[in-house]
Design a protein around this motif. Structure first.
Motif, PDB file in Angstrom:
ATOM      1  N   PRO A 179     -29.842 -30.906 -24.197  1.00  0.00           N
ATOM      2  CA  PRO A 179     -29.225 -31.225 -25.625  1.00  0.00           C
ATOM      3  C   PRO A 179     -29.890 -32.667 -25.846  1.00  0.00           C
ATOM      4  O   PRO A 179     -29.730 -33.044 -27.178  1.00  0.00           O
ATOM      5  N   HIS A 180     -30.110 -33.252 -25.008  1.00  0.00           N
ATOM      6  CA  HIS A 180     -30.358 -34.747 -25.356  1.00  0.00           C
ATOM      7  C   HIS A 180     -32.037 -35.004 -25.279  1.00  0.00           C
ATOM      8  O   HIS A 180     -32.533 -36.112 -25.710  1.00  0.00           O
ATOM      9  N   SER A 181     -32.742 -34.044 -24.740  1.00  0.00           N
ATOM     10  CA  SER A 181     -34.306 -34.269 -24.844  1.00  0.00           C
ATOM     11  C   SER A 181     -35.071 -32.865 -24.964  1.00  0.00           C
ATOM     12  O   SER A 181     -34.598 -31.990 -24.264  1.00  0.00           O
ATOM     13  N   ARG A 182     -35.950 -32.760 -25.971  1.00  0.00           N
ATOM     14  CA  ARG A 182     -36.767 -31.497 -26.230  1.00  0.00           C
ATOM     15  C   ARG A 182     -37.646 -31.475 -25.126  1.00  0.00           C
ATOM     16  O   ARG A 182     -38.239 -30.256 -24.909  1.00  0.00           O
ATOM     17  N   ARG A 183     -37.840 -32.512 -24.123  1.00  0.00           N
ATOM     18  CA  ARG A 183     -39.049 -32.704 -23.044  1.00  0.00           C
ATOM     19  C   ARG A 183     -38.347 -32.124 -21.880  1.00  0.00           C
ATOM     20  O   ARG A 183     -39.005 -31.765 -20.616  1.00  0.00           O
ATOM     21  N   THR A 184     -37.020 -31.741 -21.761  1.00  0.00           N
ATOM     22  CA  THR A 184     -36.279 -31.563 -20.516  1.00  0.00           C
ATOM     23  C   THR A 184     -35.761 -30.468 -20.704  1.00  0.00           C
ATOM     24  O   THR A 184     -34.995 -30.012 -21.322  1.00  0.00           O
ATOM     25  N   ARG A 185     -36.019 -29.380 -19.482  1.00  0.00           N
ATOM     26  CA  ARG A 185     -35.436 -28.195 -19.353  1.00  0.00           C
ATOM     27  C   ARG A 185     -33.855 -28.312 -19.236  1.00  0.00           C
ATOM     28  O   ARG A 185     -33.326 -29.182 -18.594  1.00  0.00           O
ATOM     29  N   LEU A 186     -33.357 -27.302 -19.772  1.00  0.00           N
ATOM     30  CA  LEU A 186     -31.740 -27.412 -19.721  1.00  0.00           C
ATOM     31  C   LEU A 186     -31.242 -27.295 -18.336  1.00  0.00           C
ATOM     32  O   LEU A 186     -31.993 -26.127 -17.525  1.00  0.00           O
ATOM     33  N   SER A 187     -30.392 -27.848 -17.618  1.00  0.00           N
ATOM     34  CA  SER A 187     -29.634 -27.642 -16.361  1.00  0.00           C
ATOM     35  C   SER A 187     -28.471 -27.291 -16.387  1.00  0.00           C
ATOM     36  O   SER A 187     -27.753 -27.857 -17.390  1.00  0.00           O
ATOM     37  N   GLY A 188     -27.780 -27.133 -15.290  1.00  0.00           N
ATOM     38  CA  GLY A 188     -26.167 -26.679 -15.344  1.00  0.00           C
ATOM     39  C   GLY A 188     -25.446 -28.115 -15.347  1.00  0.00           C
ATOM     40  O   GLY A 188     -24.240 -28.236 -15.703  1.00  0.00           O
ATOM     41  N   ALA A 189     -26.105 -29.421 -15.256  1.00  0.00           N
ATOM     42  CA  ALA A 189     -25.559 -30.552 -15.031  1.00  0.00           C
ATOM     43  C   ALA A 189     -25.131 -31.516 -16.254  1.00  0.00           C
ATOM     44  O   ALA A 189     -24.769 -32.311 -16.629  1.00  0.00           O
ATOM     45  N   GLN A 190     -25.811 -30.767 -17.521  1.00  0.00           N
ATOM     46  CA  GLN A 190     -25.872 -31.251 -18.593  1.00  0.00           C
ATOM     47  C   GLN A 190     -24.664 -30.692 -19.672  1.00  0.00           C
ATOM     48  O   GLN A 190     -24.613 -31.113 -20.790  1.00  0.00           O
ATOM     49  N   GLY A 191     -23.696 -30.081 -19.102  1.00  0.00           N
ATOM     50  CA  GLY A 191     -22.328 -29.772 -19.995  1.00  0.00           C
ATOM     51  C   GLY A 191     -22.619 -28.958 -21.040  1.00  0.00           C
ATOM     52  O   GLY A 191     -21.751 -28.921 -22.055  1.00  0.00           O
ATOM     53  N   VAL A 192     -23.437 -27.935 -20.752  1.00  0.00           N
ATOM     54  CA  VAL A 192     -23.803 -26.950 -21.934  1.00  0.00           C
ATOM     55  C   VAL A 192     -23.189 -25.546 -21.474  1.00  0.00           C
ATOM     56  O   VAL A 192     -23.435 -25.232 -20.328  1.00  0.00           O
ATOM     57  N   VAL A 193     -22.513 -24.937 -22.222  1.00  0.00           N
ATOM     58  CA  VAL A 193     -22.142 -23.713 -22.055  1.00  0.00           C
ATOM     59  C   VAL A 193     -22.788 -22.662 -22.945  1.00  0.00           C
ATOM     60  O   VAL A 193     -22.572 -22.980 -24.234  1.00  0.00           O
ATOM     61  N   VAL A 194     -23.746 -21.852 -22.388  1.00  0.00           N
ATOM     62  CA  VAL A 194     -24.321 -20.905 -23.103  1.00  0.00           C
ATOM     63  C   VAL A 194     -23.791 -19.616 -23.439  1.00  0.00           C
ATOM     64  O   VAL A 194     -23.337 -18.949 -22.361  1.00  0.00           O
TER      65      VAL A 194
ATOM     66  N   SER B 155     -36.077 -17.698 -24.332  1.00  0.00           N
ATOM     67  CA  SER B 155     -36.216 -18.449 -23.007  1.00  0.00           C
ATOM     68  C   SER B 155     -36.481 -19.941 -23.273  1.00  0.00           C
ATOM     69  O   SER B 155     -36.484 -20.404 -24.409  1.00  0.00           O
ATOM     70  N   ARG B 156     -36.750 -20.792 -22.090  1.00  0.00           N
ATOM     71  CA  ARG B 156     -37.149 -22.151 -22.315  1.00  0.00           C
ATOM     72  C   ARG B 156     -36.110 -22.879 -22.928  1.00  0.00           C
ATOM     73  O   ARG B 156     -36.451 -23.621 -23.716  1.00  0.00           O
ATOM     74  N   LEU B 157     -34.704 -22.848 -22.458  1.00  0.00           N
ATOM     75  CA  LEU B 157     -33.853 -23.895 -23.120  1.00  0.00           C
ATOM     76  C   LEU B 157     -34.144 -25.167 -22.608  1.00  0.00           C
ATOM     77  O   LEU B 157     -34.684 -25.348 -21.737  1.00  0.00           O
ATOM     78  N   ARG B 158     -33.659 -25.992 -23.746  1.00  0.00           N
ATOM     79  CA  ARG B 158     -33.870 -27.380 -23.472  1.00  0.00           C
ATOM     80  C   ARG B 158     -32.627 -28.328 -23.195  1.00  0.00           C
ATOM     81  O   ARG B 158     -31.503 -27.766 -23.703  1.00  0.00           O
TER      82      ARG B 158
ATOM     83  N   GLY C 123     -31.684 -24.544 -28.122  1.00  0.00           N
ATOM     84  CA  GLY C 123     -32.286 -23.410 -28.489  1.00  0.00           C
ATOM     85  C   GLY C 123     -31.570 -22.356 -28.929  1.00  0.00           C
ATOM     86  O   GLY C 123     -31.655 -21.360 -28.939  1.00  0.00           O
ATOM     87  N   GLY C 124     -30.222 -22.836 -29.550  1.00  0.00           N
ATOM     88  CA  GLY C 124     -29.339 -21.960 -30.276  1.00  0.00           C
ATOM     89  C   GLY C 124     -28.658 -22.571 -31.358  1.00  0.00           C
ATOM     90  O   GLY C 124     -28.872 -23.625 -31.954  1.00  0.00           O
ATOM     91  N   ARG C 125     -27.492 -21.970 -31.636  1.00  0.00           N
ATOM     92  CA  ARG C 125     -26.566 -22.386 -32.650  1.00  0.00           C
ATOM     93  C   ARG C 125     -25.355 -23.010 -32.017  1.00  0.00           C
ATOM     94  O   ARG C 125     -24.633 -22.509 -31.091  1.00  0.00           O
ATOM     95  N   LEU C 126     -24.692 -23.789 -32.841  1.00  0.00           N
ATOM     96  CA  LEU C 126     -23.291 -24.325 -32.356  1.00  0.00           C
ATOM     97  C   LEU C 126     -22.422 -23.173 -32.582  1.00  0.00           C
ATOM     98  O   LEU C 126     -22.453 -22.521 -33.352  1.00  0.00           O
ATOM     99  N   ASP C 127     -21.493 -23.027 -31.406  1.00  0.00           N
ATOM    100  CA  ASP C 127     -20.749 -21.861 -31.179  1.00  0.00           C
ATOM    101  C   ASP C 127     -19.478 -22.212 -30.789  1.00  0.00           C
ATOM    102  O   ASP C 127     -19.062 -23.337 -30.175  1.00  0.00           O
TER     103      ASP C 127
END
Length: 304
Positions: free
Chosen positions: A116-131, A111-114, A80-84
Motif C-alpha cells: 500500500p506504500h509503494s507500487r514497486r514493492t510486492r505485497l507481504s503479510g507484514a504490511q497490515g493488509v487484509v485482502v 495477481s501481482r499485488l503491491r 490492486g483493488g478497492r477499499l472494502d
C-alpha cells in the motif's frame, strides 16, 4: 456524457470532462485508466502536468485517482483493488471498533499485488493488509458500495462490534431498513441471528456495545430513556442505574464536564445512580462496567 455512468466529471468549462489545458477531471469516487484519459481528450502533456501539479494521482500502473481521493483509497488502489469492509465503512464515517489494517477487495483472477506504500514493492503479510478475494461489479468505483462493505464488515468483526457498526449505519442514515435487509441477504445464515439485536436509537458504538454487554449478563436495559427534568440518558438498567457512555469527542472539554456533572446531580436527586464509563473502557475493559452494575445490584441496601 452522463455524470452518473461516467468517471469523468462534466463541468461547464470543460468538454467531455477535460479542461482547456487538456488535463483530466475525474469524478469523485472513481478511477480512470490511461486509455480512458486519452480517449476523453487528455494529451500526454496534460496527464504529466496533472501528475506534477498533484491534480491527478497514479495509484498503480494504468490506474489514476483524483487528488481528493482519501489516503486509504489510494493505498487500496495501490495494492490492486478497492477499499472494502471495515476500512470502507470507517471512511464513510460509520463506527467500526478496530480501524487497524487496510481491507481491500481484490478480483479473484488478479495477481501481482503491491504494497500500500509503494507500487514497486510486492505485497507481504507484514504490511497490515487484509485482502478480500471476491468479484465486485463496481466498475470504475474506487471503493466497494456501502451495503457490500457492511456485509463484509459483519463477517470480519466480533458480533457486538458488527451490531454496533450496523446500529451506527442506521442511526446516521447511511442505510435504511431496506439497506439493512440487503446487508443480511449478503451474509451467511449464521449471522442473521444478529438482526434482532439492532437498535437504530443508539447514538454511538460504545452505547451499542455496552447495551449488548449488560443484556448478556442478564440485566434489563432500556435505550435513550427520557427522564423528566434531566433529558435523555444513554442506557437505563433495571430502572434505576443510568449508564452514560462518554467519548472524548463529546465530553472532553471542561464545559461539557460541567454539564455532565449537573445532569448527574439531577439524576441523583431523582433517585438514580449514574455510571459514566469512557468509550475506551467499554471497548478495552468491558468487564469493569459489568462488574460495577452487578455490584450495585448485589448491594441495594447501600442506596438507603
Amino acid at each position: 456524457m452522463s455524470c452518473i455512468s461516467s468517471p469523468l466529471r462534466p463541468d461547464p468549462t470543460t468538454v467531455c470532462g477535460m479542461s482547456s489545458l487538456m488535463t483530466p477531471d475525474i469524478a469523485a469516487g472513481h478511477t480512470l485508466t490511461y486509455p480512458d484519459l486519452r480517449a476523453s481528450g487528455a494529451t500526454r502533456a496534460g496527464v504529466r502536468l496533472a501528475l506534477a501539479d498533484g491534480v491527478l494521482v497514479r495509484a498503480r500502473r494504468n490506474v489514476y485517482l483524483g487528488a481528493s481521493a482519501p489516503k486509504a483509497v489510494r493505498e487500496a488502489q495501490r495494492v490492486g483493488g478497492r477499499l472494502d469492509c471495515v476500512s470502507a465503512v470507517a471512511e464513510a464515517g460509520i463506527f467500526v471498533l478496530d480501524k487497524s489494517g487496510l481491507h481491500v477487495q481484490v478480483e479473484p483472477e488478479r495477481s501481482r499485488l503491491r504494497s500500500p506504500h509503494s507500487r514497486r514493492t510486492r505485497l507481504s503479510g507484514a504490511q497490515g493488509v487484509v485482502v478480500h478475494w471476491r468479484a465486485c461489479a463496481a466498475g470504475s468505483l474506487h471503493t466497494v458500495p456501502l451495503v457490500e462493505a457492511l456485509a463484509a464488515a459483519v463477517r470480519c468483526q466480533p458480533p457486538r462490534a458488527a451490531v454496533a457498526t450496523l446500529d451506527n449505519a442506521l442511526f446516521t442514515g447511511a442505510i435504511d431498513e431496506e439497506g439493512l435487509a440487503e446487508v443480511f441477504a449478503r451474509v451467511p445464515g449464521k449471522y442473521r441471528v444478529l438482526r434482532p439485536l439492532m437498535d437504530a436509537r443508539a447514538e454511538a458504538g460504545s452505547e451499542t456495545i455496552a447495551r449488548l454487554l449488560l443484556r448478556g449478563h442478564g440485566f434489563d436495559v432500556r435505550v435513550q430513556v427520557q427522564i423528566d427534568g434531566v433529558g435523555r440518558v444513554d442506557l437505563l438498567v433495571d430502572d434505576w442505574i443510568v449508564v452514560e457512555c462518554d467519548s472524548r469527542t463529546h465530553h472532553g472539554g471542561w464545559e461539557a464536564q460541567e454539564r455532565d456533572r449537573l445532569r448527574d446531580l439531577r439524576l441523583a436527586e431523582r433517585g438514580y445512580v449514574v455510571l459514566r464509563p469512557s468509550a475506551r473502557l467499554i471497548f478495552s475493559e468491558p468487564h469493569v462496567l459489568a462488574r460495577a452494575v452487578a455490584g450495585l445490584r448485589e448491594h441495594p441496601a447501600r442506596r438507603r
